[in-house]
Design a protein around this motif. Structure first.
Motif, mmCIF file in Angstrom:
data_model
loop_
_atom_site.group_PDB
_atom_site.id
_atom_site.type_symbol
_atom_site.label_atom_id
_atom_site.label_comp_id
_atom_site.label_asym_id
_atom_site.label_seq_id
_atom_site.Cartn_x
_atom_site.Cartn_y
_atom_site.Cartn_z
ATOM 1 N N UNK A 28 -2.661 -3.779 -0.229
ATOM 2 C CA UNK A 28 -3.558 -3.207 0.613
ATOM 3 C C UNK A 28 -3.194 -3.342 2.070
ATOM 4 N N UNK A 29 -2.611 -4.389 2.486
ATOM 5 C CA UNK A 29 -1.897 -4.621 3.915
ATOM 6 C C UNK A 29 -0.979 -3.542 4.110
ATOM 7 N N UNK A 30 -0.021 -3.188 3.210
ATOM 8 C CA UNK A 30 0.777 -2.203 3.283
ATOM 9 C C UNK A 30 0.339 -0.689 3.722
ATOM 10 N N UNK A 31 -0.808 -0.608 2.927
ATOM 11 C CA UNK A 31 -1.623 0.631 3.073
ATOM 12 C C UNK A 31 -1.942 0.804 4.429
ATOM 13 N N UNK A 32 -2.724 -0.382 4.776
ATOM 14 C CA UNK A 32 -3.284 -0.241 6.308
ATOM 15 C C UNK A 32 -2.415 -0.263 7.300
ATOM 16 N N UNK A 33 -0.996 -0.860 7.131
ATOM 17 C CA UNK A 33 -0.022 -0.857 7.907
ATOM 18 C C UNK A 33 0.478 0.485 8.217
ATOM 19 N N UNK A 34 0.562 1.503 6.927
ATOM 20 C CA UNK A 34 0.857 2.843 7.220
ATOM 21 C C UNK A 34 -0.112 3.557 8.044
ATOM 22 N N UNK A 35 -1.192 3.300 7.752
ATOM 23 C CA UNK A 35 -2.418 4.070 8.768
ATOM 24 C C UNK A 35 -2.296 3.677 10.028
ATOM 25 N N UNK A 36 -1.730 2.380 10.420
ATOM 26 C CA UNK A 36 -1.836 2.018 11.924
ATOM 27 C C UNK A 36 -0.526 2.608 12.235
ATOM 28 N N UNK A 37 0.615 2.931 11.824
ATOM 29 C CA UNK A 37 1.903 3.476 12.007
ATOM 30 C C UNK A 37 1.500 5.018 11.989
ATOM 31 N N UNK A 38 0.810 5.422 11.489
ATOM 32 C CA UNK A 38 0.360 6.757 11.516
ATOM 33 C C UNK A 38 -0.288 7.179 12.694
ATOM 34 N N UNK A 39 -1.223 6.357 13.178
ATOM 35 C CA UNK A 39 -2.336 6.459 14.224
ATOM 36 C C UNK A 39 -1.719 6.437 15.842
ATOM 37 N N UNK A 40 -0.594 5.238 15.691
ATOM 38 C CA UNK A 40 -0.070 4.893 17.174
ATOM 39 C C UNK A 40 0.833 6.090 17.720
ATOM 40 N N UNK A 41 0.808 6.003 18.962
ATOM 41 C CA UNK A 41 1.825 7.072 19.665
ATOM 42 C C UNK A 41 3.082 6.689 19.611
ATOM 43 N N UNK A 69 6.337 1.001 -7.872
ATOM 44 C CA UNK A 69 6.012 2.441 -7.510
ATOM 45 C C UNK A 69 5.325 2.841 -6.558
ATOM 46 N N UNK A 70 3.884 1.763 -6.646
ATOM 47 C CA UNK A 70 2.684 2.210 -5.739
ATOM 48 C C UNK A 70 3.335 2.250 -4.172
ATOM 49 N N UNK A 71 4.130 1.104 -3.855
ATOM 50 C CA UNK A 71 4.704 1.245 -2.502
ATOM 51 C C UNK A 71 5.711 2.343 -2.274
ATOM 52 N N UNK A 72 6.592 2.765 -2.978
ATOM 53 C CA UNK A 72 7.286 3.893 -2.766
ATOM 54 C C UNK A 72 6.502 5.060 -2.592
ATOM 55 N N UNK A 73 5.512 5.219 -3.451
ATOM 56 C CA UNK A 73 4.724 6.569 -3.463
ATOM 57 C C UNK A 73 3.712 6.479 -2.115
ATOM 58 N N UNK A 74 3.160 5.700 -1.708
ATOM 59 C CA UNK A 74 2.416 5.669 -0.428
ATOM 60 C C UNK A 74 3.144 5.750 0.959
ATOM 61 N N UNK A 75 4.454 5.304 0.830
ATOM 62 C CA UNK A 75 5.269 5.360 1.671
ATOM 63 C C UNK A 75 5.704 6.590 1.747
ATOM 64 N N UNK A 76 6.105 7.566 0.978
ATOM 65 C CA UNK A 76 6.511 8.814 0.858
ATOM 66 C C UNK A 76 5.381 9.695 1.234
ATOM 67 N N UNK A 77 4.041 9.392 0.929
ATOM 68 C CA UNK A 77 3.110 10.155 1.402
ATOM 69 C C UNK A 77 2.760 10.148 3.068
ATOM 70 N N UNK A 78 3.291 8.775 3.541
ATOM 71 C CA UNK A 78 3.179 8.504 4.784
ATOM 72 C C UNK A 78 4.181 9.290 5.632
ATOM 73 N N UNK A 79 5.154 9.713 4.899
ATOM 74 C CA UNK A 79 6.189 10.330 5.877
ATOM 75 C C UNK A 79 6.015 11.854 5.855
#
Length: 323
Positions: A28-41, A69-79
């Protein structure tokens, strides 16, 4: 994250998050982290990538090689939502390596990430052999969702390879999953816009897909037929498909959409609809009426605003009875 989405800038938090949040193994923290990284300038006023953004590249690479595999998948979606090529370039080998992962969730998201890379201004430099790589992947893949993503990538970036794959596997088209068949219809629509002289052979494929057990596929087939051809045969096939959907579908919203399509066909092809579709439309009309109570039926009539179509269906029913 909410503050960032509302326009607030919090640059002082970045180093703290890098130190204490990046190492976390919690999903959950990793998913929120990716949301944060997506939102920052990620860039300065001149459009250059901020130096501190390099700190996240190693973390993203580790996620792309993570045993889960979940960590890999959500990171790929983030990219897929990152547009800064300086961040993506060192991650390309790890993204490509995930095409061979044992889990289909990772593979299908790896295809989406490659598709996003290809859409970038310098996408051809980042993945120069993407078309050949995805074509080979498509020939070996068994997961329907991953194959659908791969076919859509080829449709957007290499139509010739997508068409080649379609005709090489045309005998298997009937047993493909519905999402893959929908991707085929999208490919046909795009190809027919660029090569209108080839419509004939593609219309035959659409007619074959009309036998699909998926209501979504048959509906899209009917829409594609009427958009690609105005021939009476195509109009009759589309009208028959709509009538069958009226009979088989219980959702009132679906019925409204289908009746709208029938209304359009009636307006454009009145003679074909009246002479050739009388019995089928009458059957569909009776099946639709049976699904409503009296009050629901009145509401249905008001919402669909198809009094002209109802008059046509009624006259067709009278004609059938007289015959």
């Amino acid at each position: 994250i909410v503050l960032l989405l509302n326009g607030e800038q919090l640059p002082q938090l970045f180093i703290t998050i890098v130190r204490y949040v990046l190492p976390s193994e919690d999903h959950t923290v990793q998913k929120l982290l990716l949301l944060y990284l997506e939102a920052i300038e990620k860039t300065d006023s001149a459009g250059r990538v901020l130096p501190e953004m390099i700190l996240i590249c190693q973390n993203l690479r580790n996620n792309l090689q993570h045993p889960n595999e979940y960590i890999r998948g959500v990171t790929l979606r983030f990219l897929c939502r990152i547009r800064e090529e300086e961040i993506l370039e060192p991650l390309v080998p790890s993204i490509l390596a995930n095409l061979e992962h044992r889990h289909s969730y990772v593979r299908r998201n790896a295809v989406l990430a490659i598709s996003a890379l290809c859409k970038l201004p310098k996408g051809e430099l980042l993945v120069p052999d993407a078309d050949e790589l995805i074509e080979r992947f498509l020939g070996q893949e068994q997961d329907v969702s991953a194959k659908r993503n791969a076919l859509m990538l080829l449709t957007q970036h290499s139509q010739d390879r997508a068409v080649k794959y379609l005709f090489e596997h045309l005998d298997q088209l009937a047993v493909w999953g519905d999402i893959l068949q929908m991707a085929v219809l999208e490919l046909i629509r795009i190809v027919c816009r660029t090569k209108p002289d080839a419509k004939g052979k593609y219309i035959k494929i659409i007619l074959a897909l009309l036998q699909s057990p998926s209501a979504a596929v048959t509906y899209e087939c009917a829409v594609s037929l009427t958009s690609l051809s105005q021939a009476p045969t195509a109009v009759r096939a589309a009208a028959n498909c709509y009538c069958q959907l009226l009979v088989s579908q219980s959702d009132n919203n679906v019925k409204l959409i289908v009746l709208d399509r029938l209304q359009e066909l009636k307006d454009k092809h009145r003679d074909v609809m009246q002479v050739r579709q009388g019995w089928a439309c009458t059957k569909a009309w009776h099946a639709s009426c049976a699904c409503f109570s009296g009050e629901e039926f009145q509401l249905f009539l008001k919402r669909c605003k198809l009094l002209h179509l109802l008059a046509l269906l009624w006259s067709a029913a009278v004609s059938v009875c007289l015959c």
